[in-house]
Design an enzyme around this catalytic site. Structure first.
Site, PDB file in Angstrom:
ATOM      1  N   GLU A 134       8.487  14.439   8.013  1.00 30.41           N
ATOM      2  CA  GLU A 134       7.489  13.467   7.580  1.00 30.41           C
ATOM      3  C   GLU A 134       6.402  13.345   8.644  1.00 30.41           C
ATOM      4  OE1 GLU A 134       8.163   9.174   5.775  1.00 30.41           O
ATOM      5  OE2 GLU A 134       8.494   9.108   7.916  1.00 30.41           O
ATOM      6  N   GLU A 188       3.785   1.036   2.114  1.00 26.52           N
ATOM      7  CA  GLU A 188       4.715  -0.034   1.785  1.00 26.52           C
ATOM      8  C   GLU A 188       4.524  -1.212   2.724  1.00 26.52           C
ATOM      9  OE1 GLU A 188       8.365   2.756   1.623  1.00 26.52           O
ATOM     10  OE2 GLU A 188       7.725   2.515  -0.447  1.00 26.52           O
ATOM     11  N   ASP A 219       0.831  -1.213   0.000  1.00 28.00           N
ATOM     12  CA  ASP A 219       0.000   0.000   0.000  1.00 28.00           C
ATOM     13  C   ASP A 219       0.866   1.266   0.000  1.00 28.00           C
ATOM     14  OD1 ASP A 219       0.979   0.212   2.595  1.00 28.00           O
ATOM     15  OD2 ASP A 219      -0.946  -0.200   3.571  1.00 28.00           O
TER      16      ASP A 219
HETATM   17  C1  BGC Z   1       6.207   6.025   3.225  1.00 27.68           C
HETATM   18  C2  BGC Z   1       5.930   6.066   1.749  1.00 27.68           C
HETATM   19  C3  BGC Z   1       6.845   7.075   1.070  1.00 27.68           C
HETATM   20  C4  BGC Z   1       8.297   6.866   1.461  1.00 27.68           C
HETATM   21  C5  BGC Z   1       9.191   7.979   0.955  1.00 27.68           C
HETATM   22  C6  BGC Z   1       7.674   5.771   3.459  1.00 27.68           C
HETATM   23  O1  BGC Z   1       7.922   5.717   4.831  1.00 27.68           O
HETATM   24  O2  BGC Z   1       5.446   4.992   3.832  1.00 27.68           O
HETATM   25  O3  BGC Z   1       4.604   6.448   1.517  1.00 27.68           O
HETATM   26  O4  BGC Z   1       6.695   6.954  -0.301  1.00 27.68           O
HETATM   27  O5  BGC Z   1       8.414   6.812   2.855  1.00 27.68           O
HETATM   28  O6  BGC Z   1       8.762   9.231   1.395  1.00 27.68           O
END
Ligand code: BGC
Length: 379
Positions: free
Chosen positions: A318, A163, A160
């Protein structure tokens, strides 16, 4: 504490500085695990740059996506062929979700099979061309190939947005694929059979979600689950699976508001990644939904929360490391990969997107040769 205008200006600057000459955007320049370009992150980043008026940045990313796919045309044709013959295709046989900025697969173990990014790329490219005009003709070969690839594999379980959960099928992934295919279904220059394939597949996806991906009026994290996940917001805005005031859209958003959005937005209740904090980019998606649905007050509240997460350099993380859902898990991740990612380009992209959706002027692209300001790591 930087204000909105400062963080917006920093956002376009950071995105430009971390776009390679190849067109790829690094997910995060300072978090080693994220020194790759993801289709998912990149497509939303390109959409934000397109909104900010930097058409060149967006187009460079779309061109990078096309080259990734075309460089692997033989592999993709082989996969489509095996699927048509009923032969086994394993998750690890598929195109990857992230690449080095110069277009190579990473050797590290990763959850590589994720299809949403390929759909999101097509959606973002279409949105960009609608906004700025431009030439779709140069993308025809790549778009036809990826359309046939998505049409062959959309129904396969895949990782998803986060990931995770390879064993399931996720409405947020399916909606991204459907949005990409819907966009393609009316593009000039593609063969009629590709138009029909795209349209027919998007219909099938919508029907599957309606019958198996909705419980008590709400979209669910995967087909057969009862839980919600904040990535479901995207099924409505921007992917348009349901209009913003549709009862399923409203019920899904109401659940996400109630269960996952105390201030910023959690991904889902069982999230243990870095202890499970609130994500800046998801506040952007929720605010974007509200902006489109006409609740500008709620949208503005989320925008303000996002801005407050910026550090004194105007950089957005993030996720936010307090009020964690599962604090016991935080140390494990810090030991493994270091402090959680900051800056995250996708967070900056969603700030730009929400600000734009609220009518706030974004910083215009700088004059001069912007490519000079871009990352010099390719090659
Ligand atoms: C997230 C992904 C994202 C990636 C890079 C991961 O921890 O779950 O959605 O694409 O980080 O930002």
């Amino acid at each position: 504490v930087p204000d909105l205008t400062t963080v917006l200006a920093r956002s376009t600057e950071l995105i430009r500085a971390n776009q390679a000459p190849s067109g790829a955007y690094l997910a995060s320049p300072s978090f080693p695990t994220y020194r790759y370009s993801w289709f998912r992150d990149g497509a939303f980043i390109a959409d934000a740059m397109s909104r900010a008026g930097d058409a060149g940045s967006a187009e460079a990313f779309f061109g990078w996506c096309a080259s990734i796919v075309l460089d692997r045309a033989e592999q993709v044709e082989g996969l489509i062929d095996r699927q048509a013959r009923g032969a086994l295709v394993r998750p690890e046989d598929h195109l990857h979700t992230r690449y080095t900025v110069d277009g190579r697969e990473s050797d590290e173990a990763w959850e590589t099979f994720q299809l949403d990014g390929y759909g999101t790329w097509l959606w973002a490219l279409d949105t960009h061309v609608a906004r700025h005009g431009g030439d779709l003709a140069r993308h025809v070969a790549a778009v036809e190939l990826v359309t046939r690839y998505l049409a062959a594999f959309w129904a396969a379980p895949s990782y998803d947005w986060w990931e995770e959960h390879l064993e399931h099928r996720h409405p947020s992934t399916l909606a991204a694929i459907a949005a990409g295919l819907r966009a393609v279904a009316s593009w000039p220059g593609l063969r009629a059979e590709v138009h029909e394939l795209a349209d027919g597949t998007a219909d099938e996806i919508a029907a599957l979600i309606a019958t198996r991906g909705v419980v008590r009026g709400s979209l669910t994290k995967w087909l057969g689950s009862e839980a919600v996940d904040a990535s479901l917001i995207a099924c409505v805005v921007p992917f348009g699976l349901y209009p913003v005031h549709h009862p399923i859209a409203r019920t899904t958003i109401a659940r996400i508001e109630h269960e996952l959005a105390p201030a910023g937005v959690y991904r889902y209740l069982d999230d243990v990644y870095y202890g499970g904090g609130q994500w800046v980019l998801l506040a952007g998606f929720l605010g974007w939904y509200h902006a489109e649905a006409g609740d500008l007050v709620r949208a503005r509240q989320l925008l303000d929360w996002m801005v407050r997460q910026a550090d004194d350099r105007g950089e957005l993380p993030e996720q936010v490391p307090h009020d964690l859902l599962h604090p016991d898990h935080q140390t494990h991740w810090i030991r493994r990969w270091g402090p959680s990612a900051r800056p995250l380009l996708w967070s900056h992209a969603m700030l730009l997107t929400l600000a734009d959706a609220l009518g706030h002027p974004l910083c215009a692209p700088e004059d001069g040769n912007r490519a000079d300001a871009r990352l010099e790591t390719a090659g």
